[in-house]
Scaffold this active site. Sequence first.
Site, PDB file in Angstrom:
ATOM      1  N   CYS A  70      21.330  44.787  57.243  1.00  0.00           N
ATOM      2  CA  CYS A  70      20.145  45.613  57.510  1.00  0.00           C
ATOM      3  C   CYS A  70      18.902  44.750  57.708  1.00  0.00           C
ATOM      4  CB  CYS A  70      19.946  46.655  56.411  1.00  0.00           C
ATOM      5  SG  CYS A  70      19.904  45.970  54.762  1.00  0.00           S
ATOM      6  N   CYS A 219     -15.110  17.294  50.344  1.00  0.00           N
ATOM      7  CA  CYS A 219     -15.141  16.402  49.190  1.00  0.00           C
ATOM      8  C   CYS A 219     -16.272  16.818  48.262  1.00  0.00           C
ATOM      9  CB  CYS A 219     -15.346  14.970  49.677  1.00  0.00           C
ATOM     10  SG  CYS A 219     -15.605  13.791  48.342  1.00  0.00           S
ATOM     11  N   CYS A 222     -18.941  13.510  47.960  1.00  0.00           N
ATOM     12  CA  CYS A 222     -19.879  13.113  49.022  1.00  0.00           C
ATOM     13  C   CYS A 222     -20.154  14.238  50.022  1.00  0.00           C
ATOM     14  CB  CYS A 222     -19.346  11.881  49.767  1.00  0.00           C
ATOM     15  SG  CYS A 222     -17.978  12.256  50.880  1.00  0.00           S
ATOM     16  N   CYS A 270     -10.415  11.254  50.113  1.00  0.00           N
ATOM     17  CA  CYS A 270     -11.563  11.541  50.990  1.00  0.00           C
ATOM     18  C   CYS A 270     -11.695  10.412  51.991  1.00  0.00           C
ATOM     19  CB  CYS A 270     -12.848  11.688  50.179  1.00  0.00           C
ATOM     20  SG  CYS A 270     -14.321  11.729  51.226  1.00  0.00           S
ATOM     21  N   CYS A 273     -15.176   8.529  51.192  1.00  0.00           N
ATOM     22  CA  CYS A 273     -15.172   7.811  49.904  1.00  0.00           C
ATOM     23  C   CYS A 273     -14.038   6.797  49.799  1.00  0.00           C
ATOM     24  CB  CYS A 273     -15.014   8.769  48.732  1.00  0.00           C
ATOM     25  SG  CYS A 273     -16.311   9.970  48.526  1.00  0.00           S
ATOM     26  N   HIS A 350      17.362  47.468  50.459  1.00  0.00           N
ATOM     27  CA  HIS A 350      17.757  47.902  51.785  1.00  0.00           C
ATOM     28  C   HIS A 350      16.564  47.749  52.727  1.00  0.00           C
ATOM     29  CE1 HIS A 350      19.868  49.979  54.912  1.00  0.00           C
ATOM     30  NE2 HIS A 350      19.013  50.998  54.939  1.00  0.00           N
TER      31      HIS A 350
END
Length: 397
Positions: A70, A219, A222, A270, A273, A350
């Site tokens: 089904c 981030c 920063c 990051c 960074c 079902h």
Amino acid sequence: MPSMRQSYTVTVPEEPPAAAFPFLKQEMRRKGSMSGSVLVSTFVGLLINQAKNSKSAQGLVGLKNLGNTCFMNSILQCLSNTHSLRDYCLHNSHRRDLNNNSRTNTALMEEFAKLMQTMWTSSSSEAVSPSEFKTQIQRYAPRFVGYNQQDAQEFLRFLLDGLHNEVNRVTVRPRGTVEDFDHLPDEEKGKKMWSKYLEREDSKIVDLFVGQLKSSLTCSHCGFCSTVFDPFWDLSLPIAKKGYGEVSLMDCMRLFTKEDVLDGDEKPTCYRCKARRRCTKKFTIQKFPKILVLHLKRFSEARRTSKLSTFVNFPMKDLDLREFASENSINAVYNLYAVSNHSGTTMGGHYTAYCRNPNSGEWYTFNDSRVTPMSSSQVRSSDAYVLFYELASSSRM
Ligand SMILES: [Zn+2]
């Protein structure tokens, strides 16, 4: 940066579909000597009889249950009522795409198209057996071998992926090159990423079902924001919890796109960074697909041990998703045309389908071999599991 989501690949010959009303022609030939007005009323009478007697001419054909199939029948009916996909099969456009590349395996698309053609043109109202089709899907995805109950949404993923692979217009995939689009504005970067995707994955299936998701990572140290663009074939929405009672589909969409904090072990690196930082992540929709498939995550991911039967209230018309768009001014209003339902529990369940017939606009219940008319007011229920929406501008209705 999070890794790219799984990408998917899908690809099709010419015979006109059998006339929708084959015996009408016969009837007209036989009554060729009748006067005009008699002919017209006979004509109308025949059309009405046709609508009542030969369900199949209108796609109202049930599918036999081959033993716990089904889940498959439910999805096949939803796809049969996806008019662009149905027409692709009925007009044999898939053959052109199949012939254009020398693939060894085209049997899944061929069996799928054959099944669609039988469901829309056979003159018998008897339920059709999808056993040939099942043979092909299980060759493509061996997990569907046997007669275990399966998940309808997973089945849909595999099926669309398999169809796409056979009708992919790309025959030779370009070598993977690392291009850096990070210097571009987001909208352009999104477009570049989409055309890069199409260089590898380009088919009727992609034209219809695939959209693009943008995830933005910011981030917390920063403030640098990096973006990633990924294609999606459907959206799996968590079911929002609101104490008791119903939740709306918009609540689920909002939960899906809600800003998420990535911290601890999940901390991404990051770019600015050059260090792992706590970041916030947010999804927006960069490109809306023509057909939007929304999967309600009713089942726990750990081995499907529990099911949420929360009633999720979803609109039948004018589902406006513009607030989730990356850019404004995008057309993002959808109308519902099919629902795959799951009733029961994780142990014994079902599947059925509620579909709006693309020709008549009327709703029907497809329960394996049984097809019955229904009121559109019954479409929304706590059994709704996979929702099929069509972008309003591309809708014919
Ligand atoms: Zn940073």
